[in-house]
Write an enzyme that holds these catalytic residues in place. Structure first.
Site, mmCIF file in Angstrom:
data_model
loop_
_atom_site.group_PDB
_atom_site.id
_atom_site.type_symbol
_atom_site.label_atom_id
_atom_site.label_comp_id
_atom_site.label_asym_id
_atom_site.label_seq_id
_atom_site.Cartn_x
_atom_site.Cartn_y
_atom_site.Cartn_z
ATOM 1 N N ASP A 1 4.635 -4.887 -7.247
ATOM 2 C CA ASP A 1 3.993 -3.588 -6.861
ATOM 3 C C ASP A 1 4.680 -2.250 -7.641
ATOM 4 O OD1 ASP A 1 5.851 -4.425 -5.012
ATOM 5 O OD2 ASP A 1 5.911 -2.574 -4.501
ATOM 6 N N ASN A 2 5.471 -2.667 -8.315
ATOM 7 C CA ASN A 2 6.019 -1.600 -9.119
ATOM 8 C C ASN A 2 5.974 -1.782 -10.660
ATOM 9 O OD1 ASN A 2 6.885 -0.412 -6.919
ATOM 10 N ND2 ASN A 2 9.090 -1.430 -6.989
ATOM 11 N N ARG B 1 -1.597 -1.269 -10.177
ATOM 12 C CA ARG B 1 -0.424 -1.914 -10.123
ATOM 13 C C ARG B 1 -0.769 -3.590 -10.391
ATOM 14 N NH1 ARG B 1 3.398 1.249 -6.862
ATOM 15 N NH2 ARG B 1 2.290 3.147 -6.422
ATOM 16 N N GLY C 1 0.834 -1.147 -0.183
ATOM 17 C CA GLY C 1 0.011 0.066 -0.050
ATOM 18 C C GLY C 1 0.827 1.346 -0.224
ATOM 19 N N ARG D 1 3.899 13.428 -8.360
ATOM 20 C CA ARG D 1 3.978 12.534 -9.592
ATOM 21 C C ARG D 1 2.659 12.390 -10.418
ATOM 22 N NH1 ARG D 1 5.994 6.429 -8.267
ATOM 23 N NH2 ARG D 1 4.244 5.964 -7.063
ATOM 24 N N LYS E 1 4.311 12.129 -3.254
ATOM 25 C CA LYS E 1 5.201 11.148 -2.883
ATOM 26 C C LYS E 1 6.063 11.747 -1.672
ATOM 27 C CE LYS E 1 8.446 7.536 -4.586
ATOM 28 N NZ LYS E 1 8.922 6.952 -5.713
ATOM 29 N N GLY F 1 6.935 7.695 6.190
ATOM 30 C CA GLY F 1 5.990 8.106 5.211
ATOM 31 C C GLY F 1 6.863 9.292 4.596
#
Ligand code: AMP
Ligand code: MG
Length: 491
Positions: free
Chosen positions: A256-257, A187, A94, A180, A117, A130
């Site tokens: 996930d990428n 994904r 996540g 971004r 991000k 974070g």
């Protein structure tokens, strides 16, 4: 500043379609405000193409929005849930340090995710803070814009703001937030999350949403989930071929990428290969070479297999039948990849028509490059400008023989030498974001607050196929002592 008038001035035009998905797919939240946000860099041309007012975006209030201190009117900030195989191991992930403000609808009606991000902790942060450091966020900015300049599908970078706060890694570093821009942040890992933890209805909702967003032309087809799988496979085959053709190494191709849209996403320990060697790895954490240059097509199909598994219940009610459909679709990847790669390689050598022996000619060159440790980009550049000289490779008799064969091959097509040179110029970047140049730009920017080195680099990278005199300085290699280069995840 979050009133309607200000939003209109800035040009924000948000929709939040992702929040129509079942609630398990995201968490609503507002990030903790940062101390004193300041603009480090703004992508004015991207801002304009998104329908944003680049000048107004530099105001204090607008910068506060890019730091997550205030949500723009119409934005509904969320962190997205997803899972993923990291170096082969399945985990719940996540957005642990990212926040999706919403989807900007551009004046031409396109839809782009606007994501911050490094904006702070979320319910998916696990042990992390974070946050992100300025160096890695500027690095993502440079490399993603370079990829865009190279004509490779990618997420883009609208801005980087510093937070005025320190973050702690191995040392104390200035904190920063990257804005971004992506076709979406769906994904392979988003589907893995749905398949593992959600109901089949929720999985279907995600698949339908994805179809609507990325494959509207097949949205209503009866076999749409199979077409979704095939469409994602096709886009990845095209994308990975493009990476290979320019020598891009993603570095952390976890599921996930891998974006369903077919864009390159998540610039962590990525880098461009200099010396040609399929075993090249830059990432400090990839000790086994799982994500080495030469492995990228194989990893892509591995990741796509994980994607296909998530779709099985939607493909066919009979599981054996569903598996067969998925396997057949996955079986197409290598053919698709190979034809994209071969087409690209032919163009890199100025070949318009096709001959059976072309692949042997290409592989012959690559093998020599590996043996004589030739620079990948500069070798093709030298062939393009017809100056194959001054390197060990070019001095070998083996190369002279190859060169004769290539010249002879060029005569077996109707196109003249100008046409050959033009297609080669369009296919062989004269410049790539060379590691030592990127480092030099980052050092000046974050250690000395001097953006000029980075701006010059970005200008050159925005048109890598230009073959202008200004580019020449960016083609030189680092001193041997600067190698081997190592990249870090930058978290
Ligand atoms: P990445 O390597 O950027 O693809 O990140 C892998 C996972 O780790 C994602 O779930 C990220 O959101 C999460 N992550 C990375 N860095 C941090 C951080 N500093 N704090 C919290 N989560 C993070
Ligand atoms: Mg990631």
């Amino acid at each position: 500043m979050t009133d309607k008038k200000a939003t209109i001035e800035l040009g924000w035009n948000f929709d939040n379609s992702y929040t129509t998905l079942p609630k398990s797919f995201y968490s609503r939240l507002s990030p903790p405000p940062v101390h004193s946000p300041k603009l480090a860099i703004l992508n004015e041309s991207l801002a304009k193409s998104l329908g944003l007012n680049a000048e107004a975006l530099q105001s204090t209030d607008a910068v506060a929005m890019l730091a997550g201190n205030e949500a723009p009117e119409g934005a509904m900030p969320i962190a997205q849930a997803y899972a993923g195989h990291q170096f082969g191991h399945f985990t719940m992930l996540g957005d642990g340090r990212a926040l999706l403000l919403g989807e900007q609808i551009t004046p031409s009606g396109e839809r782009f995710d606007i994501q911050l991000k490094g904006s702070g902790r979320t319910p998916y942060s696990r042990g992390g803070d974070g946050r992100a450091a300025l160096g890695p966020m500027l690095r993502e900015y440079i490399i993603s814009e370079a990829m865009h300049g190279l004509g490779i599908p990618t997420t883009r970078s609208l801005a980087v703001v510093t937070t005025g706060e320190s973050i702690y890694r191995e040392s104390e570093l200035p904190g920063a937030i990257l804005t971004r821009v992506a076709a979406s942040h769906i994904r392979v890992g988003t589907f893995q999350f749905a398949a593992r933890w959600c109901s089949i209805e929720d999985l279907r909702a995600l698949a339908d949403y994805t179809l609507q967003r990325h494959f509207p032309e097949i949205e209503t087809e009866e076999n749409r989930y199979l077409l979704l799988l095939k469409g994602v496979i096709k886009r990845q085959a095209e994308l990975i071929a493009k990476w290979q053709l320019v020598g891009f190494i993603h570095g952390v191709m976890n599921t996930d990428n891998m974006a369903i849209s077919g864009e390159t996403i998540d610039y962590g320990p990525c880098a461009f290969m200099d010396t040609y060697d399929p075993a090249t790895v830059f990432s400090s954490i990839d000790v086994q070479g799982r994500y080495a240059y030469g492995n990228q097509p194989y990893i892509a199909v591995w990741n796509l297999s994980r994607f296909a598994e998530t779709l099985l219940p939607l493909l066919h009610e009979n599981e054996a039948q569903a598996v067969k459909m998925a396997e057949d679709a996955l079986g197409e990847f290598s053919k698709l990849y190979h034809s994209n790669w071969l087409r690209g390689m032919r163009a890199k050598l100025g070949l318009f028509n096709e001959e059976e022996q072309d692949e042997a000619l290409i592989v012959g060159l690559l093998n020599m490059m590996k043996e004589h440790r030739a620079d990948y980009t500069n070798t093709f550049r030298a062939l393009t400008i017809n100056q194959p000289e001054g390197t060990v490779l070019f001095g070998t008799s083996e190369f002279t023989e190859w060169h004769e064969q290539w010249k002879a091959r060029l005569t077996r097509q109707p196109e003249d030498i100008e046409a050959v040179q033009q297609v080669m110029k369009n296919s062989n970047p004269a410049v790539i974001p060379r590691n030592h140049r990127v480092e030099e730009a980052l050092e000046a920017a974050w250690k000395e607050g001097d953006n000029t080195v980075m701006e010059r680099l970005l200008a050159v990278l925005s048109d890598p196929y230009a073959y202008t005199p200004e580019q020449v300085a960016y083609t030189t290699l680092p001193a041997e002592s600067a190698r081997p280069y190592q990249t870090f995840c930058g978290t």
